[in-house]
Design a protein around this motif. Sequence first.
Motif, mmCIF file in Angstrom:
data_model
loop_
_atom_site.group_PDB
_atom_site.id
_atom_site.type_symbol
_atom_site.label_atom_id
_atom_site.label_comp_id
_atom_site.label_asym_id
_atom_site.label_seq_id
_atom_site.Cartn_x
_atom_site.Cartn_y
_atom_site.Cartn_z
ATOM 1 N N LEU A 50 0.838 -1.213 0.000
ATOM 2 C CA LEU A 50 0.000 0.000 0.000
ATOM 3 C C LEU A 50 0.866 1.253 0.000
ATOM 4 C CD1 LEU A 50 -2.786 -1.091 2.543
ATOM 5 C CD2 LEU A 50 -3.026 -0.857 0.064
ATOM 6 N N GLU A 51 1.986 1.188 0.726
ATOM 7 C CA GLU A 51 2.899 2.328 0.786
ATOM 8 C C GLU A 51 3.477 2.602 -0.612
ATOM 9 O OE1 GLU A 51 5.619 1.818 4.018
ATOM 10 O OE2 GLU A 51 5.767 3.973 4.332
ATOM 11 N N ALA A 52 3.916 1.534 -1.274
ATOM 12 C CA ALA A 52 4.519 1.667 -2.612
ATOM 13 C C ALA A 52 3.519 2.247 -3.610
ATOM 14 C CB ALA A 52 5.021 0.308 -3.069
ATOM 15 N N ARG A 53 2.265 1.893 -3.442
ATOM 16 C CA ARG A 53 1.237 2.387 -4.367
ATOM 17 C C ARG A 53 0.678 3.757 -3.962
ATOM 18 N NH1 ARG A 53 -0.722 -2.085 -7.750
ATOM 19 N NH2 ARG A 53 1.287 -3.068 -8.055
ATOM 20 N N GLY A 54 1.187 4.295 -2.859
ATOM 21 C CA GLY A 54 0.728 5.613 -2.406
ATOM 22 C C GLY A 54 -0.693 5.587 -1.852
ATOM 23 N N LYS A 55 -1.192 4.384 -1.457
ATOM 24 C CA LYS A 55 -2.566 4.282 -0.918
ATOM 25 C C LYS A 55 -2.514 4.551 0.579
ATOM 26 C CE LYS A 55 -4.286 1.776 -4.671
ATOM 27 N NZ LYS A 55 -5.420 2.008 -5.455
ATOM 28 N N LEU A 56 -2.293 5.802 0.937
ATOM 29 C CA LEU A 56 -1.980 6.114 2.335
ATOM 30 C C LEU A 56 -3.195 6.008 3.255
ATOM 31 C CD1 LEU A 56 0.631 8.964 1.855
ATOM 32 C CD2 LEU A 56 0.970 6.500 2.035
ATOM 33 N N GLU A 57 -4.377 6.313 2.704
ATOM 34 C CA GLU A 57 -5.588 6.203 3.548
ATOM 35 C C GLU A 57 -5.842 4.744 3.936
ATOM 36 O OE1 GLU A 57 -9.463 7.891 2.352
ATOM 37 O OE2 GLU A 57 -8.301 9.737 2.048
ATOM 38 N N LEU A 58 -5.714 3.860 2.916
ATOM 39 C CA LEU A 58 -5.905 2.431 3.188
ATOM 40 C C LEU A 58 -4.837 1.921 4.146
ATOM 41 C CD1 LEU A 58 -6.887 0.817 -0.233
ATOM 42 C CD2 LEU A 58 -8.240 0.919 1.853
ATOM 43 N N LEU A 59 -3.608 2.429 3.970
ATOM 44 C CA LEU A 59 -2.504 2.026 4.841
ATOM 45 C C LEU A 59 -2.832 2.372 6.289
ATOM 46 C CD1 LEU A 59 0.443 0.994 5.096
ATOM 47 C CD2 LEU A 59 1.204 3.342 4.751
ATOM 48 N N GLU A 60 -3.387 3.559 6.474
ATOM 49 C CA GLU A 60 -3.742 3.986 7.841
ATOM 50 C C GLU A 60 -4.814 3.063 8.430
ATOM 51 O OE1 GLU A 60 -5.556 7.882 9.789
ATOM 52 O OE2 GLU A 60 -4.213 8.308 8.097
ATOM 53 N N ASP A 61 -5.801 2.683 7.591
ATOM 54 C CA ASP A 61 -6.863 1.773 8.055
ATOM 55 C C ASP A 61 -6.265 0.443 8.515
ATOM 56 O OD1 ASP A 61 -8.883 3.481 7.640
ATOM 57 O OD2 ASP A 61 -9.659 2.562 5.803
ATOM 58 N N VAL A 62 -5.344 -0.086 7.707
ATOM 59 C CA VAL A 62 -4.740 -1.385 8.020
ATOM 60 C C VAL A 62 -3.941 -1.281 9.322
ATOM 61 C CG1 VAL A 62 -2.949 -3.009 7.266
ATOM 62 C CG2 VAL A 62 -4.691 -2.237 5.660
ATOM 63 N N ARG A 63 -3.198 -0.181 9.486
ATOM 64 C CA ARG A 63 -2.379 -0.034 10.701
ATOM 65 C C ARG A 63 -3.261 0.117 11.939
ATOM 66 N NH1 ARG A 63 2.504 3.462 8.266
ATOM 67 N NH2 ARG A 63 3.728 1.669 7.619
ATOM 68 N N LYS A 64 -4.391 0.785 11.740
ATOM 69 C CA LYS A 64 -5.310 0.996 12.865
ATOM 70 C C LYS A 64 -5.711 -0.346 13.481
ATOM 71 C CE LYS A 64 -8.105 4.789 11.735
ATOM 72 N NZ LYS A 64 -9.365 5.072 11.053
ATOM 73 N N VAL A 65 -5.935 -1.345 12.622
ATOM 74 C CA VAL A 65 -6.374 -2.657 13.115
ATOM 75 C C VAL A 65 -5.300 -3.287 13.987
ATOM 76 C CG1 VAL A 65 -7.078 -4.980 12.462
ATOM 77 C CG2 VAL A 65 -7.870 -3.041 11.123
#
Length: 268
Positions: A50-65
Amino acid sequence: MLPLVDKPTIQYGVEEAVASGVSNLILVTGRGKNAIEDHFDVSAELETFLEARGKLELLEDVRKVSNLINVSYVRQGQPLGLGHAVLITQAVVGNETFAVVLADDVIDADPPALRQMIDVYEQLDGPVLAVERVPESDVASYGIVDIDPELLLPGVHRVRDLVEKPAPNEAPSNLAIIGRYILTPDIFAALEATDADHSGEIQLTNGLRRLLQSRPIYTCEIAGVRHDTGNKLGYLKAVVYFALRRPDLAEPFRAYLDSLDLTPASRT
Ligand code: G1P
């Protein structure tokens, strides 16, 4: 792991615990339940992707879990009942008061259901069971409680007796235990002394009945909305309810529901 809108059902229970001030979580799992452990684990591959693809919002969601809480796991080798599932956490829980969340009961409440119960525990210093009135036809699906009529705090009574899944004509009331408990560590000795029932399971309700001989136990009627996602209709109702609670989905989803017409003529 069945999703309610876009989160696994179990995550609602975990988020409720976190929002109630709980910081250590023990998940009792069993064979074939690895998806639960993976869900709450750090997903390094997914985060890198997700980081490589610049999908930062999704990355934040995944980290939240994975950042939610400190999670440990205890495996229940055989399905020997809810009381047994609680008993096998003893070594991890130790000599502390703890909460039990049965995540198939999803409760939308503010303050969260568990927080309401912790507040009662802090005032009365004894085990607290979440309860709700159910139709008489449903009493055989629940632990049923007989309470002392004296109101101790808003929605709070003392337990006189409790019985697991009684026949409707033997139920002492229609006040059902819903899946939230605040328990004191003396429940472990009570469960150890509790025999398995006719189906070979150790019932938490029977352990509580034994504990009641040595200390007061309290009920707390939760101010909120509960869904039992453990049955098909309850699950469907919960999906619709939580979708309509979502600001980004409520309007188009309600419009869709209003527009539904499933009569055969409308399809021709
Ligand atoms: C369990 C308990 C029961 C309680 C219910 C709440 O039953 O044994 O006392 O009322 O959870 O959901 P289960 O749903 O596992 O059959």
